[in-house]
Design a protein around this motif. Structure first.
Motif, PDB file in Angstrom:
ATOM      1  N   ASP A  79       8.887  -2.490 -44.354  1.00  0.00           N
ATOM      2  CA  ASP A  79       9.646  -1.269 -44.090  1.00  0.00           C
ATOM      3  C   ASP A  79      11.043  -1.364 -44.688  1.00  0.00           C
ATOM      4  O   ASP A  79      11.584  -0.373 -45.184  1.00  0.00           O
ATOM      5  CB  ASP A  79       9.741  -1.037 -42.572  1.00  0.00           C
ATOM      6  N   MET A  80      11.617  -2.569 -44.658  1.00  0.00           N
ATOM      7  CA  MET A  80      12.949  -2.788 -45.206  1.00  0.00           C
ATOM      8  C   MET A  80      12.973  -4.120 -45.935  1.00  0.00           C
ATOM      9  O   MET A  80      12.265  -5.051 -45.561  1.00  0.00           O
ATOM     10  CB  MET A  80      14.004  -2.808 -44.084  1.00  0.00           C
ATOM     11  N   ALA A  81      13.815  -4.195 -46.960  1.00  0.00           N
ATOM     12  CA  ALA A  81      14.018  -5.464 -47.666  1.00  0.00           C
ATOM     13  C   ALA A  81      15.503  -5.607 -47.947  1.00  0.00           C
ATOM     14  O   ALA A  81      16.174  -4.656 -48.331  1.00  0.00           O
ATOM     15  CB  ALA A  81      13.229  -5.506 -48.967  1.00  0.00           C
ATOM     16  N   GLN A  82      15.993  -6.818 -47.759  1.00  0.00           N
ATOM     17  CA  GLN A  82      17.396  -7.135 -48.051  1.00  0.00           C
ATOM     18  C   GLN A  82      17.366  -8.194 -49.132  1.00  0.00           C
ATOM     19  O   GLN A  82      17.148  -9.368 -48.880  1.00  0.00           O
ATOM     20  CB  GLN A  82      18.107  -7.608 -46.775  1.00  0.00           C
ATOM     21  N   ILE A  83      17.550  -7.719 -50.395  1.00  0.00           N
ATOM     22  CA  ILE A  83      17.344  -8.577 -51.553  1.00  0.00           C
ATOM     23  C   ILE A  83      18.419  -8.302 -52.605  1.00  0.00           C
ATOM     24  O   ILE A  83      19.449  -7.705 -52.313  1.00  0.00           O
ATOM     25  CB  ILE A  83      15.924  -8.393 -52.143  1.00  0.00           C
ATOM     26  N   GLY A  84      18.167  -8.716 -53.851  1.00  0.00           N
ATOM     27  CA  GLY A  84      19.194  -8.647 -54.873  1.00  0.00           C
ATOM     28  C   GLY A  84      19.139  -7.429 -55.773  1.00  0.00           C
ATOM     29  O   GLY A  84      20.137  -7.084 -56.401  1.00  0.00           O
ATOM     30  N   THR A  85      17.984  -6.752 -55.894  1.00  0.00           N
ATOM     31  CA  THR A  85      17.860  -5.600 -56.775  1.00  0.00           C
ATOM     32  C   THR A  85      17.063  -4.495 -56.092  1.00  0.00           C
ATOM     33  O   THR A  85      16.237  -4.769 -55.209  1.00  0.00           O
ATOM     34  CB  THR A  85      17.143  -5.983 -58.083  1.00  0.00           C
ATOM     35  N   PHE A  86      17.298  -3.277 -56.512  1.00  0.00           N
ATOM     36  CA  PHE A  86      16.617  -2.144 -55.900  1.00  0.00           C
ATOM     37  C   PHE A  86      16.152  -1.106 -56.910  1.00  0.00           C
ATOM     38  O   PHE A  86      15.278  -0.275 -56.622  1.00  0.00           O
ATOM     39  CB  PHE A  86      17.540  -1.441 -54.893  1.00  0.00           C
ATOM     40  N   ALA A  87      16.732  -1.094 -58.108  1.00  0.00           N
ATOM     41  CA  ALA A  87      16.561   0.031 -59.027  1.00  0.00           C
ATOM     42  C   ALA A  87      15.105   0.229 -59.447  1.00  0.00           C
ATOM     43  O   ALA A  87      14.648   1.379 -59.578  1.00  0.00           O
ATOM     44  CB  ALA A  87      17.447  -0.148 -60.252  1.00  0.00           C
ATOM     45  N   ASP A  88      14.362  -0.856 -59.682  1.00  0.00           N
ATOM     46  CA  ASP A  88      12.965  -0.719 -60.093  1.00  0.00           C
ATOM     47  C   ASP A  88      12.155   0.014 -59.027  1.00  0.00           C
ATOM     48  O   ASP A  88      11.346   0.901 -59.348  1.00  0.00           O
ATOM     49  CB  ASP A  88      12.347  -2.099 -60.338  1.00  0.00           C
TER      50      ASP A  88
END
Length: 406
Positions: A79-88
């Motif tokens: 449902d949620m992710a806390q990571i380094g990239t999002f644009a893809d």
């Protein structure tokens, strides 16, 4: 967005809603793993929202992006992710827009340049989660031994100081970590100090610009070729190893982020910090780095996700996380609170840099590929027989191809 109140959305039909969050680990041991932070936050949230359960899985930074990608590719997005990239993920239509999740006060509290960096085609998908800036660290004891009175303001002064440090017996006068761990950060700091960056003012890649070629040519000729960057070739030196060497008292100068302060203090290293030197004076801007929170649409639960994230971004939680891991708050109110707290006065240089800091072009779907190429290749630009222009032109070709989707 209308946020939930009381017991949460699950109350209407009597079903408990479970949200899965996959998050990165900012700790360096089990004792200070981010899992503890999330466990405490989730326990408090679930106590007030008994019909919502939050399942948090923490992975190391070495694994987190790959783990999330594999989940999404398998049709099992969290449902949620806390990571380094999002644009893809945003470009693929997999993420909720921030407008559809957070309450207006929470959205409006993000630091402006961080919030803007979370946009793809003018729509916000990435929520800044943790931030840092970079400044120049220097070893006061080694500086005194070399007869240096203050931090360098220009490249020329930095090179002269590095010469003096070597003459005084310093093992690594200036640590230049261009190894694969975080070469994209060291690279961007130097590109900014040379008056350019990865992209121009309209967001077009410019890796092989004349300014950037001049920057890496200077690095090669004035630092690396003269033996001022220590015994390990920059292409093989990772940031973590450079930091460790600084805490052992072996490094005169290097670029660092807030967590290096505690590492150095724990080892008894007396250090100073200063704005990064530039070609003619202090660098016009520092590198800012932020990591991202995002929410996937696959499982629904839009309102429950939004309500939980409103809680995540409450000042008490933002400050608790920032203090635990020597990071900078991503909201205006928490930043002000930290600036006014005498117990975090040592973070002032980093907080001062943040409003004008430049961030990676994270909103470009090509950035993940370009960043990986920089990590892999940029160190060769300063190797003994290399021509920096050739390496930067090759990286520019990669960037242009990534933009086209080749």
């Amino acid at each position: 967005m209308s946020t939930l109140a009381g017991c949460g959305a699950g109350e209407a039909d009597g079903q408990k809603v479970t949200l899965k969050l996959v998050a990165a680990d900012y700790g360096d041991s089990k004792a200070n793993s981010s899992q503890k932070y999330w466990d405490d936050l989730v326990a408090a949230y679930e106590k007030a929202h008994p019909d919502v359960e939050i399942d948090v899985i923490v992975h190391s930074w070495n694994d987190i992006d790959r783990e999330v990608k594999e989940m999404v590719d398998a049709g099992e997005a969290p449902d949620m992710a806390q990571i380094g990239t999002f644009a893809d993920y945003a470009a693929a239509g997999k993420l909720y827009e921030v407008d559809d999740l957070l309450s207006i006060p929470v959205q409006g509290n993000f630091l402006g340049q961080l919030a803007n960096a979370g946009k793809v085609k003018r729509a916000a998908y990435g929520m800044p989660f943790a931030a840092s800036t970079r400044v120049l660290f220097y070893n006061k004891k080694l500086f005194a031994k070399a007869g240096i009175d203050e931090a360098p303001r220009t490249w020329g002064e930095l090179a002269a100081d590095a010469e003096a440090l070597r003459a005084a017996g310093t093992k690594t006068p200036y640590a230049l970590p261009l190894g694969p761990e975080e070469a994209q950060a060291e690279t961007m700091q130097w590109l900014l100090s040379g008056g350019a960056g990865y992209v121009d003012n309209v967001g077009t890649y410019q890796l092989d610009s004349d300014d950037n070629v001049r920057t890496f040519t200077w690095l090669k000729k004035e630092l690396v070729d003269k033996g001022l960057t220590g015994p390990t070739a920059p292409a093989r030196l990772n940031r973590a190893d450079a930091f460790d060497a600084f805490t052992r008292g072996e490094v005169g100068m290097l670029n660092g982020h807030p967590s290096l302060m505690k590492m150095a203090e724990d080892k008894g290293v007396e250090f100073g910090t200063a704005a990064l030197p530039g070609r003619e004076g202090r660098s016009r801007s520092a590198l800012g780095v932020t990591d991202w929170m995002m929410a996937f649409k696959q499982n629904g639960h839009q309102e429950e996700i939004g309500d939980f994230l409103d809680y995540v971004y409450a000042d008490k939680n933002v400050l608790a996380f920032s203090r635990a891991y020597d990071l900078l708050p991503v909201t205006s109110s928490a930043s002000q609170a930290m600036a006014e707290d005498k117990d975090t006065a040592d973070l002032t240089p980093f907080l001062t840099e943040l409003p004008s800091a430049e961030l990676y072009p994270a909103g470009k779907t090509s950035w993940a590929e370009v960043s990986a190429a920089v990590k892999r290749e940029i160190g060769t630009a300063v190797s003994s027989n290399a021509k920096p222009r050739v390496v930067l032109e090759r990286l520019q070709e990669t960037a242009v191809g990534a933009e086209r989707g080749d």
